[in-house]
Design a protein around this motif. Sequence first.
Motif, short mmCIF file in Angstrom:
data_model
loop_
_atom_site.label_atom_id
_atom_site.label_comp_id
_atom_site.label_asym_id
_atom_site.label_seq_id
_atom_site.Cartn_x
_atom_site.Cartn_y
_atom_site.Cartn_z
N ILE A 6 0.61 -1.02 -7.51
CA ILE A 6 0.88 0.13 -6.66
C ILE A 6 1.08 -0.38 -5.25
CG2 ILE A 6 0.03 2.33 -5.83
CD1 ILE A 6 -1.81 2.32 -8.34
N THR A 7 2.23 -0.06 -4.67
CA THR A 7 2.54 -0.50 -3.32
C THR A 7 2.54 0.72 -2.40
OG1 THR A 7 3.92 -2.26 -4.23
CG2 THR A 7 4.18 -1.76 -1.88
N ALA A 8 1.73 0.65 -1.35
CA ALA A 8 1.60 1.76 -0.40
C ALA A 8 2.83 1.82 0.51
CB ALA A 8 0.34 1.57 0.45
N PRO A 9 3.14 3.01 1.02
CA PRO A 9 4.23 3.12 1.99
C PRO A 9 3.98 2.27 3.23
CG PRO A 9 3.61 5.29 1.19
CD PRO A 9 2.59 4.32 0.67
N ASP A 10 2.71 2.12 3.62
CA ASP A 10 2.33 1.26 4.74
C ASP A 10 1.99 -0.12 4.17
OD1 ASP A 10 1.17 -0.11 6.84
OD2 ASP A 10 -0.43 1.35 7.19
N LYS A 11 2.88 -1.08 4.33
CA LYS A 11 2.74 -2.41 3.73
C LYS A 11 1.52 -3.18 4.23
CE LYS A 11 6.64 -1.78 1.60
NZ LYS A 11 6.56 -0.86 0.51
N GLY A 12 0.93 -2.77 5.31
CA GLY A 12 -0.23 -3.47 5.83
C GLY A 12 -1.54 -2.75 5.58
N TYR A 13 -1.53 -1.71 4.74
CA TYR A 13 -2.73 -0.90 4.53
C TYR A 13 -3.82 -1.66 3.79
CZ TYR A 13 -5.85 2.80 3.05
OH TYR A 13 -6.97 3.56 2.84
N ASN A 14 -5.02 -1.64 4.35
CA ASN A 14 -6.21 -2.19 3.71
C ASN A 14 -7.22 -1.06 3.63
OD1 ASN A 14 -5.37 -4.98 3.53
ND2 ASN A 14 -5.69 -5.09 5.73
N GLY A 15 -7.61 -0.68 2.44
CA GLY A 15 -8.57 0.40 2.28
C GLY A 15 -8.49 0.98 0.89
N SER A 16 -9.05 2.17 0.73
CA SER A 16 -9.13 2.80 -0.57
C SER A 16 -8.47 4.17 -0.54
CB SER A 16 -10.61 2.95 -0.95
OG SER A 16 -10.73 3.54 -2.21
N VAL A 17 -7.72 4.48 -1.60
CA VAL A 17 -7.11 5.80 -1.77
C VAL A 17 -7.41 6.22 -3.20
CG1 VAL A 17 -4.97 7.13 -1.84
CG2 VAL A 17 -5.24 5.31 -0.15
N GLY A 18 -8.08 7.34 -3.35
CA GLY A 18 -8.39 7.85 -4.69
C GLY A 18 -9.21 6.89 -5.53
N GLY A 19 -10.05 6.10 -4.89
CA GLY A 19 -10.87 5.14 -5.62
C GLY A 19 -10.16 3.84 -5.97
N VAL A 20 -8.93 3.67 -5.48
CA VAL A 20 -8.16 2.45 -5.73
C VAL A 20 -8.12 1.64 -4.44
CG1 VAL A 20 -5.88 1.55 -6.37
CG2 VAL A 20 -6.77 3.60 -7.49
N GLY A 21 -8.54 0.40 -4.51
CA GLY A 21 -8.58 -0.47 -3.33
C GLY A 21 -7.25 -1.15 -3.08
N PHE A 22 -6.79 -1.09 -1.83
CA PHE A 22 -5.54 -1.72 -1.42
C PHE A 22 -5.82 -2.87 -0.46
CE2 PHE A 22 -4.09 2.30 -2.93
CZ PHE A 22 -2.79 2.09 -3.34
N HIS A 23 -5.07 -3.95 -0.61
CA HIS A 23 -5.11 -5.07 0.31
C HIS A 23 -3.68 -5.41 0.69
CE1 HIS A 23 -6.40 -8.74 2.23
NE2 HIS A 23 -5.50 -9.41 1.53
N LYS A 24 -3.39 -5.36 1.98
CA LYS A 24 -2.03 -5.59 2.48
C LYS A 24 -1.02 -4.69 1.77
CE LYS A 24 -2.88 -10.26 4.05
NZ LYS A 24 -2.52 -11.67 3.97
N GLY A 25 -1.44 -3.44 1.54
CA GLY A 25 -0.54 -2.45 0.97
C GLY A 25 -0.34 -2.50 -0.52
N VAL A 26 -1.09 -3.36 -1.23
CA VAL A 26 -0.89 -3.52 -2.66
C VAL A 26 -2.20 -3.36 -3.42
CG1 VAL A 26 -0.11 -5.11 -4.49
CG2 VAL A 26 1.06 -5.08 -2.29
N TYR A 46 4.28 6.24 -3.02
CA TYR A 46 3.87 4.88 -3.37
C TYR A 46 4.79 4.39 -4.48
CZ TYR A 46 -0.60 5.78 -0.99
OH TYR A 46 -1.58 6.06 -0.08
N THR A 47 5.00 3.10 -4.56
CA THR A 47 5.76 2.51 -5.66
C THR A 47 4.77 2.15 -6.76
OG1 THR A 47 7.36 1.58 -4.11
CG2 THR A 47 7.32 0.65 -6.32
#
Length: 89
Positions: A6-26, A46-47
Amino acid sequence: MRFYKITAPDKGYNGSVGGVGFHKGVARVAEDEAGSTLAYFARKGYTVEVVEETPAVPAETGETGGGEQTETGGDDKTPPTKTSRPARN
């Protein structure tokens, strides 16, 4: 088991959305852990793509697997050992 990238619209996002952890937008999510979050991510821009599908039961290869080196430097049956530090005075 199927996995999703899952790739976030913000490619630099670090954090959690809906219980899913993102690092550098992925984020990487297993199908059985994804639930309804995949549909949410798709709706929000999101992709979502399948990146890996593994068999439920590993195929027999006939190899015994004995003695191979692992990242820890031991064979695959020996747990890694801790190195001790000298005591501080």
